[in-house]
Design a protein around this motif. Structure first.
Motif, mmCIF file in Angstrom:
data_model
loop_
_atom_site.group_PDB
_atom_site.id
_atom_site.type_symbol
_atom_site.label_atom_id
_atom_site.label_comp_id
_atom_site.label_asym_id
_atom_site.label_seq_id
_atom_site.Cartn_x
_atom_site.Cartn_y
_atom_site.Cartn_z
ATOM 1 N N PRO A 100 3.832 5.278 8.526
ATOM 2 C CA PRO A 100 4.402 6.623 8.668
ATOM 3 C C PRO A 100 3.697 7.463 9.732
ATOM 4 O O PRO A 100 2.488 7.351 9.933
ATOM 5 C CB PRO A 100 4.200 7.249 7.285
ATOM 6 N N GLU A 101 4.466 8.295 10.382
ATOM 7 C CA GLU A 101 3.911 9.211 11.365
ATOM 8 C C GLU A 101 2.921 10.137 10.664
ATOM 9 O O GLU A 101 3.175 10.621 9.563
ATOM 10 C CB GLU A 101 5.035 10.027 11.988
ATOM 11 N N GLY A 102 1.798 10.354 11.279
ATOM 12 C CA GLY A 102 0.772 11.199 10.684
ATOM 13 C C GLY A 102 -0.275 10.424 9.903
ATOM 14 O O GLY A 102 -1.251 11.004 9.443
ATOM 15 N N ASN A 103 -0.086 9.114 9.727
ATOM 16 C CA ASN A 103 -1.082 8.321 9.015
ATOM 17 C C ASN A 103 -2.375 8.334 9.822
ATOM 18 O O ASN A 103 -2.380 7.975 10.999
ATOM 19 C CB ASN A 103 -0.578 6.886 8.823
ATOM 20 N N PRO A 104 -3.480 8.742 9.204
ATOM 21 C CA PRO A 104 -4.740 8.817 9.946
ATOM 22 C C PRO A 104 -5.294 7.454 10.362
ATOM 23 O O PRO A 104 -6.208 7.384 11.183
ATOM 24 C CB PRO A 104 -5.686 9.526 8.974
ATOM 25 N N LEU A 105 -4.736 6.368 9.832
ATOM 26 C CA LEU A 105 -5.228 5.023 10.147
ATOM 27 C C LEU A 105 -4.250 4.225 11.003
ATOM 28 O O LEU A 105 -4.335 2.996 11.060
ATOM 29 C CB LEU A 105 -5.522 4.278 8.838
ATOM 30 N N THR A 106 -3.347 4.905 11.680
ATOM 31 C CA THR A 106 -2.337 4.216 12.495
ATOM 32 C C THR A 106 -2.973 3.260 13.490
ATOM 33 O O THR A 106 -2.536 2.117 13.628
ATOM 34 C CB THR A 106 -1.446 5.243 13.226
ATOM 35 N N GLY A 107 -4.001 3.706 14.191
ATOM 36 C CA GLY A 107 -4.672 2.862 15.181
ATOM 37 C C GLY A 107 -5.310 1.633 14.559
ATOM 38 O O GLY A 107 -5.239 0.534 15.111
ATOM 39 N N PHE A 108 -5.923 1.811 13.394
ATOM 40 C CA PHE A 108 -6.546 0.689 12.678
ATOM 41 C C PHE A 108 -5.503 -0.361 12.323
ATOM 42 O O PHE A 108 -5.700 -1.555 12.565
ATOM 43 C CB PHE A 108 -7.251 1.211 11.431
ATOM 44 N N PHE A 109 -4.368 0.088 11.754
ATOM 45 C CA PHE A 109 -3.338 -0.869 11.366
ATOM 46 C C PHE A 109 -2.687 -1.510 12.583
ATOM 47 O O PHE A 109 -2.404 -2.711 12.586
ATOM 48 C CB PHE A 109 -2.294 -0.209 10.463
ATOM 49 N N ALA A 110 -2.469 -0.744 13.641
ATOM 50 C CA ALA A 110 -1.877 -1.304 14.864
ATOM 51 C C ALA A 110 -2.787 -2.351 15.486
ATOM 52 O O ALA A 110 -2.308 -3.336 16.069
ATOM 53 C CB ALA A 110 -1.577 -0.182 15.857
ATOM 54 N N SER A 111 -4.103 -2.181 15.339
ATOM 55 C CA SER A 111 -5.040 -3.157 15.913
ATOM 56 C C SER A 111 -4.951 -4.514 15.219
ATOM 57 O O SER A 111 -5.351 -5.528 15.783
ATOM 58 C CB SER A 111 -6.472 -2.623 15.848
ATOM 59 N N MET A 112 -4.421 -4.545 13.999
ATOM 60 C CA MET A 112 -4.296 -5.810 13.267
ATOM 61 C C MET A 112 -2.983 -6.532 13.564
ATOM 62 O O MET A 112 -2.816 -7.691 13.188
ATOM 63 C CB MET A 112 -4.402 -5.558 11.758
ATOM 64 N N ALA A 113 -2.056 -5.851 14.227
ATOM 65 C CA ALA A 113 -0.754 -6.456 14.530
ATOM 66 C C ALA A 113 -0.936 -7.670 15.433
ATOM 67 O O ALA A 113 -1.693 -7.632 16.396
ATOM 68 C CB ALA A 113 0.163 -5.439 15.192
ATOM 69 N N GLY A 114 -0.247 -8.738 15.112
ATOM 70 C CA GLY A 114 -0.307 -9.956 15.907
ATOM 71 C C GLY A 114 -1.452 -10.889 15.550
ATOM 72 O O GLY A 114 -1.565 -11.966 16.136
ATOM 73 N N MET A 115 -2.283 -10.499 14.603
ATOM 74 C CA MET A 115 -3.386 -11.372 14.188
ATOM 75 C C MET A 115 -2.866 -12.384 13.161
ATOM 76 O O MET A 115 -2.451 -11.990 12.077
ATOM 77 C CB MET A 115 -4.514 -10.559 13.547
ATOM 78 N N PRO A 116 -2.900 -13.667 13.503
ATOM 79 C CA PRO A 116 -2.426 -14.671 12.543
ATOM 80 C C PRO A 116 -3.183 -14.621 11.216
ATOM 81 O O PRO A 116 -2.604 -14.881 10.167
ATOM 82 C CB PRO A 116 -2.667 -16.002 13.250
ATOM 83 N N LEU A 117 -4.465 -14.259 11.248
ATOM 84 C CA LEU A 117 -5.255 -14.186 10.021
ATOM 85 C C LEU A 117 -4.671 -13.149 9.057
ATOM 86 O O LEU A 117 -4.625 -13.385 7.849
ATOM 87 C CB LEU A 117 -6.714 -13.845 10.336
#
Length: 193
Positions: free
Chosen positions: A74-91
């Motif tokens: 959701p827009e405004g999530n303070p952890l957006t960058g953290f979750f986006a950094s995990m995108a594409g990780m097969p693990l």
């Protein structure tokens, strides 16, 4: 097997206050087994629906967490960058698919319930964090209210299932705890229950 409905009384202290209550052993057993199996099914089906895409041998159909991590936070999530950094990780994909599947299966059969409940609650807390629409100053809103959503309810339920050792009621943990190997390794008994 006795069909006698035994009522017990509990005298304890919770948050510094005395608490007294009675409960029926008969019905509490049914309640714990049903909560464990239902929660296990929720996790198992969530994992299997993701895992089955990998088993169809068509890489174009493979489930990935990337779509959610990049587009559904959701827009405004303070952890957006953290979750986006995990995108594409097969693990991350593997942990979500197999974590949901194995945790759900373990709960259904009542095996290593404390271990499964702990990791299930950790997953639910990550999913809860992903549903935040604001931070502490915004009152920790989630997509459908404030603070509490289904993920937080699941985490609390899993905590309760692990705390009472619900795997001992019509589960494999009741048998595993009696084995000599578990009896000789105290740390294993902490994972079961």
């Amino acid at each position: 097997m006795s069909t006698k409905n035994t009522t017990r009384q509990v005298d304890t202290e919770i948050f510094g206050r005395e608490a007294h209550f009675e409960y029926s052993e008969h019905w509490i057993g049914y309640a714990l087994v049903s909560m464990r199996v239902v929660m296990g099914w929720v996790l198992l089906q969530g994992g299997l629906t993701k895992l089955v895409t990998y088993l169809d041998a068509n890489p174009e159909n493979n489930w990935t967490a990337s779509g959610f991590l990049l587009n559904a936070i959701p827009e405004g999530n303070p952890l957006t960058g953290f979750f986006a950094s995990m995108a594409g990780m097969p693990l991350i994909d593997i942990l979500v698919m197999w974590g949901l599947t194995l945790t759900g299966f373990g709960l259904i059969i009542g095996a290593a319930v404390r271990w499964n409940a702990f990791w299930g609650a950790v997953m639910m807390m990550f999913f809860w964090l992903a549903s935040l629409t604001g931070g502490i100053m915004a009152g920790l809103p989630v997509a459908h209210g404030w603070v509490v959503d289904d993920h937080l309810v699941y985490a609390a339920l899993l905590f309760g299932l692990g705390a009472v050792g619900s795997g001992r009621i019509l589960g494999l943990d009741a048998y595993l705890e009696k084995t000599e190997f578990v009896q000789n390794n105290r740390w294993l008994r902490l994972l079961l229950g």
